[in-house]
Design a protein around this motif. Structure first.
Motif, PDB file in Angstrom:
ATOM      1  N   LEU A  36       0.818  -1.218   0.000  1.00 33.19           N
ATOM      2  CA  LEU A  36       0.000   0.000   0.000  1.00 33.19           C
ATOM      3  C   LEU A  36       0.850   1.266   0.000  1.00 33.19           C
ATOM      4  N   LEU A  37       1.956   1.251   0.742  1.00 29.47           N
ATOM      5  CA  LEU A  37       2.842   2.419   0.746  1.00 29.47           C
ATOM      6  C   LEU A  37       3.424   2.656  -0.643  1.00 29.47           C
ATOM      7  N   ALA A  42       3.576   5.639  -5.756  1.00 28.79           N
ATOM      8  CA  ALA A  42       3.554   5.534  -7.218  1.00 28.79           C
ATOM      9  C   ALA A  42       2.389   6.321  -7.824  1.00 28.79           C
ATOM     10  N   ALA A  43       1.312   6.481  -7.043  1.00 26.38           N
ATOM     11  CA  ALA A  43       0.141   7.235  -7.512  1.00 26.38           C
ATOM     12  C   ALA A  43       0.317   8.742  -7.318  1.00 26.38           C
ATOM     13  N   ALA A  50       1.204   5.290   8.675  1.00 27.40           N
ATOM     14  CA  ALA A  50       0.512   4.036   8.369  1.00 27.40           C
ATOM     15  C   ALA A  50       0.346   3.226   9.648  1.00 27.40           C
ATOM     16  N   HIS A  51      -0.736   2.483   9.714  1.00 27.82           N
ATOM     17  CA  HIS A  51      -0.965   1.570  10.833  1.00 27.82           C
ATOM     18  C   HIS A  51      -1.684   0.336  10.305  1.00 27.82           C
ATOM     19  N   PHE A  52      -1.140  -0.843  10.624  1.00 26.91           N
ATOM     20  CA  PHE A  52      -1.714  -2.108  10.181  1.00 26.91           C
ATOM     21  C   PHE A  52      -1.852  -3.020  11.381  1.00 26.91           C
ATOM     22  N   HIS A  53      -2.982  -3.723  11.436  1.00 28.39           N
ATOM     23  CA  HIS A  53      -3.267  -4.609  12.563  1.00 28.39           C
ATOM     24  C   HIS A  53      -3.677  -5.987  12.043  1.00 28.39           C
ATOM     25  N   HIS A  54      -2.961  -7.034  12.511  1.00 25.10           N
ATOM     26  CA  HIS A  54      -3.331  -8.417  12.202  1.00 25.10           C
ATOM     27  C   HIS A  54      -4.150  -8.939  13.373  1.00 25.10           C
ATOM     28  N   PHE A  55      -5.263  -9.567  13.062  1.00 25.47           N
ATOM     29  CA  PHE A  55      -6.160 -10.032  14.117  1.00 25.47           C
ATOM     30  C   PHE A  55      -5.736 -11.355  14.717  1.00 25.47           C
ATOM     31  N   GLY A  56      -4.593 -11.895  14.290  1.00 24.22           N
ATOM     32  CA  GLY A  56      -4.022 -13.093  14.883  1.00 24.22           C
ATOM     33  C   GLY A  56      -4.429 -14.370  14.178  1.00 24.22           C
ATOM     34  N   GLY A  57      -3.571 -15.372  14.313  1.00 22.86           N
ATOM     35  CA  GLY A  57      -3.857 -16.687  13.758  1.00 22.86           C
ATOM     36  C   GLY A  57      -4.156 -16.646  12.273  1.00 22.86           C
ATOM     37  N   GLU A  58      -5.279 -17.255  11.929  1.00 18.63           N
ATOM     38  CA  GLU A  58      -5.696 -17.352  10.527  1.00 18.63           C
ATOM     39  C   GLU A  58      -6.530 -16.159  10.078  1.00 18.63           C
ATOM     40  N   GLY A  63      -5.728  -2.215   7.642  1.00 18.59           N
ATOM     41  CA  GLY A  63      -4.635  -1.264   7.570  1.00 18.59           C
ATOM     42  C   GLY A  63      -5.080   0.045   6.966  1.00 18.59           C
ATOM     43  N   VAL A  64      -4.385   1.108   7.394  1.00 17.01           N
ATOM     44  CA  VAL A  64      -4.662   2.439   6.851  1.00 17.01           C
ATOM     45  C   VAL A  64      -3.348   3.143   6.575  1.00 17.01           C
TER      46      VAL A  64
END
Length: 124
Positions: A36-37, A42-43, A50-58, A63-64
């Motif tokens: 995304l960055l 490029a645009a 930026a901040h990205f969060h994984h909710f864990g496991g599968e 992200g923003v």
């Protein structure tokens, strides 16, 4: 009550649904952030943070990327091989270019893209 006169759009808002993406990619916050960055830059956009969060496991990632020109967001559902993008860019930044690059880098097999010019007041 008066209605403002029509004007040029302030920016372009793109919603994109991307499907057929490898599930492991949709669980990887670092890879998604890099994609995304790179797409925002490029645009022609200016990245502020930026901040990205994984909710864990599968589970997936939310992200923003905050831009001087607005934002790029992603929400992923690895179990469905699906990602939802929301990109708004104003000025000379090109939201459609960012979507195209993200879809390429994610190797999306399917995409549904909706574009809206923001700030246009239709005549009555």
């Amino acid at each position: 009550m008066s209605v403002p006169a029509p004007r040029d759009a302030y920016g372009t808002h793109v919603l994109a649904d991307l499907g057929g993406i490898a599930a492991d990619m949709l669980r990887d916050p670092a890879a998604l952030e890099a994609i995304l960055l790179n797409a925002a830059k490029a645009a022609g956009a200016t990245v502020l943070s930026a901040h990205f969060h994984h909710f864990g496991g599968e589970h997936g990632v939310t992200g923003v990327v905050l831009l001087a020109e607005s934002h790029v967001t992603i929400h992923t559902w690895p179990e469905h091989r699906f990602a939802a993008l929301d990109i708004f860019m104003c000025g000379k930044a090109r939201a459609e270019d960012a979507v195209a690059q993200i879809a390429r880098e994610l190797k999306a097999e399917a995409r549904n893209v909706r574009t809206c010019e923001r700030g246009v007041v239709p005549p009555r």
